[in-house]
Scaffold this motif. Structure first.
Motif, mmCIF file in Angstrom:
data_model
loop_
_atom_site.group_PDB
_atom_site.id
_atom_site.type_symbol
_atom_site.label_atom_id
_atom_site.label_comp_id
_atom_site.label_asym_id
_atom_site.label_seq_id
_atom_site.Cartn_x
_atom_site.Cartn_y
_atom_site.Cartn_z
ATOM 1 N N ALA A 150 6.713 19.883 2.242
ATOM 2 C CA ALA A 150 5.497 20.348 2.347
ATOM 3 C C ALA A 150 4.756 20.276 0.949
ATOM 4 C CB ALA A 150 5.318 21.506 2.825
ATOM 5 N N GLY A 151 3.599 19.695 0.580
ATOM 6 C CA GLY A 151 3.085 19.546 -0.768
ATOM 7 C C GLY A 151 3.616 18.583 -1.753
ATOM 8 N N GLN A 152 4.503 17.992 -1.415
ATOM 9 C CA GLN A 152 5.357 17.105 -2.470
ATOM 10 C C GLN A 152 4.411 15.746 -2.448
ATOM 11 O OE1 GLN A 152 8.502 17.331 -3.542
ATOM 12 N NE2 GLN A 152 7.230 15.715 -4.949
ATOM 13 N N HIS A 153 4.183 15.658 -3.910
ATOM 14 C CA HIS A 153 3.083 14.234 -4.059
ATOM 15 C C HIS A 153 3.978 13.685 -5.133
ATOM 16 C CE1 HIS A 153 -0.896 12.879 -6.059
ATOM 17 N NE2 HIS A 153 -0.218 11.919 -5.433
ATOM 18 N N TYR A 154 4.449 12.589 -4.835
ATOM 19 C CA TYR A 154 5.154 11.458 -5.701
ATOM 20 C C TYR A 154 4.241 10.710 -6.686
ATOM 21 C CZ TYR A 154 9.053 12.658 -2.739
ATOM 22 O OH TYR A 154 10.181 13.100 -1.955
ATOM 23 N N CYS A 208 0.921 -1.355 0.016
ATOM 24 C CA CYS A 208 0.036 0.141 -0.133
ATOM 25 C C CYS A 208 0.982 1.359 0.090
ATOM 26 C CB CYS A 208 -1.067 0.032 1.369
ATOM 27 S SG CYS A 208 -0.218 0.490 2.855
ATOM 28 N N PRO A 209 0.571 2.418 -0.191
ATOM 29 C CA PRO A 209 1.306 3.434 -0.439
ATOM 30 C C PRO A 209 1.642 4.048 0.821
ATOM 31 C CG PRO A 209 -0.964 4.053 -1.168
ATOM 32 C CD PRO A 209 -1.028 2.469 -0.707
ATOM 33 N N GLN A 210 2.593 5.109 0.715
ATOM 34 C CA GLN A 210 2.809 6.015 1.672
ATOM 35 C C GLN A 210 2.148 7.446 1.340
ATOM 36 O OE1 GLN A 210 5.084 5.901 4.009
ATOM 37 N NE2 GLN A 210 5.974 3.863 3.666
ATOM 38 N N PRO A 211 1.857 7.923 2.537
ATOM 39 C CA PRO A 211 0.899 9.229 2.324
ATOM 40 C C PRO A 211 1.339 10.002 0.832
ATOM 41 C CG PRO A 211 1.513 9.105 4.641
ATOM 42 C CD PRO A 211 2.301 7.964 3.859
ATOM 43 N N TRP A 212 2.564 10.339 0.999
ATOM 44 C CA TRP A 212 3.219 11.250 -0.175
ATOM 45 C C TRP A 212 2.838 10.810 -1.563
ATOM 46 C CZ3 TRP A 212 5.503 10.973 4.592
ATOM 47 C CH2 TRP A 212 6.315 9.898 4.658
ATOM 48 N N GLN A 213 2.436 9.280 -1.513
ATOM 49 C CA GLN A 213 2.450 8.654 -2.853
ATOM 50 C C GLN A 213 0.925 8.876 -3.371
ATOM 51 O OE1 GLN A 213 4.512 5.116 -1.743
ATOM 52 N NE2 GLN A 213 5.644 5.421 -3.354
ATOM 53 N N SER A 227 -12.107 8.906 -2.418
ATOM 54 C CA SER A 227 -12.546 10.019 -2.909
ATOM 55 C C SER A 227 -11.636 11.132 -1.645
ATOM 56 C CB SER A 227 -13.970 10.110 -2.393
ATOM 57 O OG SER A 227 -14.401 9.641 -1.308
ATOM 58 N N ALA A 228 -11.526 10.838 -0.564
ATOM 59 C CA ALA A 228 -10.839 11.725 0.184
ATOM 60 C C ALA A 228 -9.607 10.936 0.646
ATOM 61 C CB ALA A 228 -11.844 12.249 1.478
ATOM 62 N N PRO A 229 -8.379 10.664 0.049
ATOM 63 C CA PRO A 229 -7.401 9.998 0.550
ATOM 64 C C PRO A 229 -6.527 10.395 1.826
ATOM 65 C CG PRO A 229 -6.682 11.229 -1.316
ATOM 66 C CD PRO A 229 -8.153 11.438 -1.259
ATOM 67 N N ASP A 230 -7.084 11.440 2.234
ATOM 68 C CA ASP A 230 -6.134 12.203 3.352
ATOM 69 C C ASP A 230 -6.545 11.315 4.710
ATOM 70 O OD1 ASP A 230 -5.147 13.835 1.558
ATOM 71 O OD2 ASP A 230 -5.313 15.613 2.804
ATOM 72 N N VAL A 231 -7.990 11.036 4.479
ATOM 73 C CA VAL A 231 -8.412 10.379 5.814
ATOM 74 C C VAL A 231 -7.965 8.942 6.041
ATOM 75 C CG1 VAL A 231 -10.482 11.574 5.716
ATOM 76 C CG2 VAL A 231 -10.300 9.371 4.943
ATOM 77 N N LEU A 232 -6.893 8.383 5.056
ATOM 78 C CA LEU A 232 -6.711 7.202 5.239
ATOM 79 C C LEU A 232 -5.299 7.115 6.182
ATOM 80 C CD1 LEU A 232 -7.370 5.959 1.289
ATOM 81 C CD2 LEU A 232 -8.613 5.447 3.640
ATOM 82 N N PHE A 233 -4.833 8.169 6.321
ATOM 83 C CA PHE A 233 -3.421 8.203 6.956
ATOM 84 C C PHE A 233 -3.797 9.182 8.155
ATOM 85 C CE2 PHE A 233 -2.696 7.713 2.516
ATOM 86 C CZ PHE A 233 -1.959 6.570 2.589
ATOM 87 N N PRO A 255 -0.841 15.467 -2.058
ATOM 88 C CA PRO A 255 0.152 16.337 -1.282
ATOM 89 C C PRO A 255 -0.210 16.784 -0.132
ATOM 90 C CG PRO A 255 -1.410 17.415 -2.954
ATOM 91 C CD PRO A 255 -1.624 15.744 -3.028
ATOM 92 N N THR A 256 -1.446 16.370 0.503
ATOM 93 C CA THR A 256 -1.688 17.109 1.585
ATOM 94 C C THR A 256 -1.878 16.076 3.028
ATOM 95 O OG1 THR A 256 -4.037 17.169 1.175
ATOM 96 C CG2 THR A 256 -2.835 19.250 0.869
ATOM 97 N N ALA A 257 -1.686 14.739 2.340
ATOM 98 C CA ALA A 257 -1.875 13.846 3.595
ATOM 99 C C ALA A 257 -0.698 13.858 4.431
ATOM 100 C CB ALA A 257 -1.944 12.322 2.920
ATOM 101 N N SER A 258 -0.930 13.600 5.564
ATOM 102 C CA SER A 258 0.032 13.606 6.794
ATOM 103 C C SER A 258 0.562 14.728 6.755
ATOM 104 C CB SER A 258 1.140 12.251 6.580
ATOM 105 O OG SER A 258 0.328 10.933 6.597
ATOM 106 N N SER A 259 -0.095 15.785 6.770
ATOM 107 C CA SER A 259 0.804 17.320 6.816
ATOM 108 C C SER A 259 0.585 18.072 8.075
ATOM 109 C CB SER A 259 -0.017 18.053 5.662
ATOM 110 O OG SER A 259 -1.547 18.199 5.860
ATOM 111 N N GLY A 260 0.491 17.250 9.071
ATOM 112 C CA GLY A 260 0.629 17.942 10.334
ATOM 113 C C GLY A 260 1.988 18.763 10.703
ATOM 114 N N PRO A 261 2.031 19.437 11.650
ATOM 115 C CA PRO A 261 3.063 20.154 11.954
ATOM 116 C C PRO A 261 4.420 19.346 11.847
ATOM 117 C CG PRO A 261 1.431 20.935 13.443
ATOM 118 C CD PRO A 261 0.876 19.731 12.859
#
Length: 410
Positions: free
Chosen positions: A309-313, A285-290, A344-350, A293-299
């Motif tokens: 920040a904002g990187q999307h591979y 399964c992928p890493q957040p940034w794969q 539909s909202a991949p950020d919630v998966l991480f 661009p906003t998954a796992s973007s906490g401080p």
């Protein structure tokens, strides 16, 4: 003269007592701080607190250990229990009970789930999903260790895990395993055929045994301060995972060699499974940034992982190469990446405030795995299209909510 000497002795004794009491208070304070750090530790730091050095696999989970971590987004305390075999979760029965279909999960923190309640881990979700699809007793054993890669997983299987008599072995593989494998191979002992025999702990190989005062937190704090000025002793520090954050579409020869070396243990695992009449499956399964661009973007979360920040591979090159390797070596393959990408909202998966699958991400991964397992072992299940039939895809968006038993609904 006598009174002066007596006062001097009393002052000296008082000073010594105060010094001892201060040291005791400092030790207590450091231990309380260490407990808090364990609760808020990164997966790598948690691994250091849950594991002990090992002659065969660098480190192993401390049997019967129990630690508390914090859900990084909700702040809820999570209890991580290690059983007597050094595995997370309940004690598996040895020998295996008749009528039991046992699945062994191998991998790193993705399967281990350091920030997930035991019931929310991929292992527990998978057991629940598959258990309703067969008359057999399904048991999923979580044998993952934070920071592991296929090389260490293979050594664990050959060392102790085969005694669990698994019917199916599932090895998680992701891009971080490439850097980890390259680091661990340097200290791995091989036989004449190039197969791994052991990957000893650097701490154990140094031959030093901790004295009683070296186990004090106060000593560790002082050593940490002094290590800034002197060369530290050999340790079992984690490899630099930032080396494995992305994979180019046109990799250099050296990168291809490292990938091939990281994948090589999968062939040996398949051979072990064949020799013990077990099935073998590799999943990813992928890493957040794969995915976003906003998954796992906490401080500081991405910064700590070496990701901007904002990187999307976007490259799928590494997954395609792993898929090609599994096909070439007749290994069953489960690619969960498209399901994460199509969500539909991949950020919630991480988790937002840490790197790792959230409860919802672990559930999705378990659903994809369940469907693939049922396809690979159809003779065990009543209905092959069960757990995966409602996996959300781009062509068939599902609601973001889900029931407590994990059933997706409109």
């Amino acid at each position: 003269m006598t009174n002066r000497l007596s006062r001097g002795v009393r002052s000296f004794v008082t000073a010594c007592v105060l010094l001892v009491l201060t040291a005791i208070a400092a030790e207590i304070g450091l231990r309380i701080k260490d407990d808090y750090k364990t609760a808020t530790a990164s997966p790598v730091e948690l691994a250091e607190r849950l594991t002990v050095p090992c002659w065969r696999t660098v480190r192993t989970l401390r049997p019967l250990a129990e630690r508390e971590t914090l859900d990084p987004d909700r702040g809820v305390r999570i209890t991580v229990r290690i059983n007597s075999l050094g595995l997370r979760g309940e004690e598996p029965q040895i020998p295996k009970s008749p009528g039991t279909f046992r699945i062994l999960l191998l991998g790193d923190e993705t399967f281990f789930g350091p920030y997930l309640a035991e019931a929310d881990t991929v292992a527990a979700r998978l057991e629940s999903l598959l258990g309703s699809r067969t008359d057999l007793q399904v048991e999923v054993v979580n044998a993952a260790v934070p920071g592991d890669c296929p090389l260490l997983s293979t050594l664990r299987v050959k060392g102790t895990l085969l005694s669990l008599d698994p019917d199916l072995i599932v090895q998680h593989f992701d891009i971080s395993d490439i850097a980890e494998s390259a680091e661990y191979r340097r200290r791995t002992r091989l036989d004449e055929a190039g197969r791994a025999l052991a990957c000893p702990s650097a701490t154990l190989e140094s031959g030093r045994h901790l004295l009683w005062f070296e186990e004090l937190k106060l000593t560790a704090a002082a050593t940490s301060m002094l290590s800034r000025f002197f060369e530290p002793p050999a340790t079992d520090a984690e490899p630099n995972r930032s080396m494995g954050l992305s994979w180019p579409d046109d990799p250099a020869q050296g990168e291809l060699i490292r990938l091939e070396q990281a994948l090589a243990p999968l062939t040996e695992l398949r051979q072990i499974a064949d020799g013990t009449y077990s099935k073998f499956l590799v999943s990813t399964c992928p890493q957040p940034w794969q995915v976003s661009p906003t998954a796992s973007s906490g401080p500081s979360v991405r910064e700590a992982a070496g990701v901007q920040a904002g990187q999307h591979y976007l490259s799928r090159s590494v997954f395609d190469r792993v898929a090609a390797y599994t096909t070439e070596h007749s290994i069953a393959w489960c690619d969960a990446v498209p399901y994460f990408e199509d969500y539909s909202a991949p950020d919630v998966l991480f988790f937002k405030n840490s790197v790792g699958l959230s409860p919802r991400g672990a559930e999705l991964y378990a659903r994809v795995l369940a469907k693939r397992i049922m396809e690979e072992t159809p003779y065990v299940w009543r209905k092959v299209s069960g757990p995966g039939e409602n996996i959300p895809r781009a062509a068939d968006r599902r609601a973001e909510t889900h029931s407590h038993d994990g059933t997706w609904f409109e």
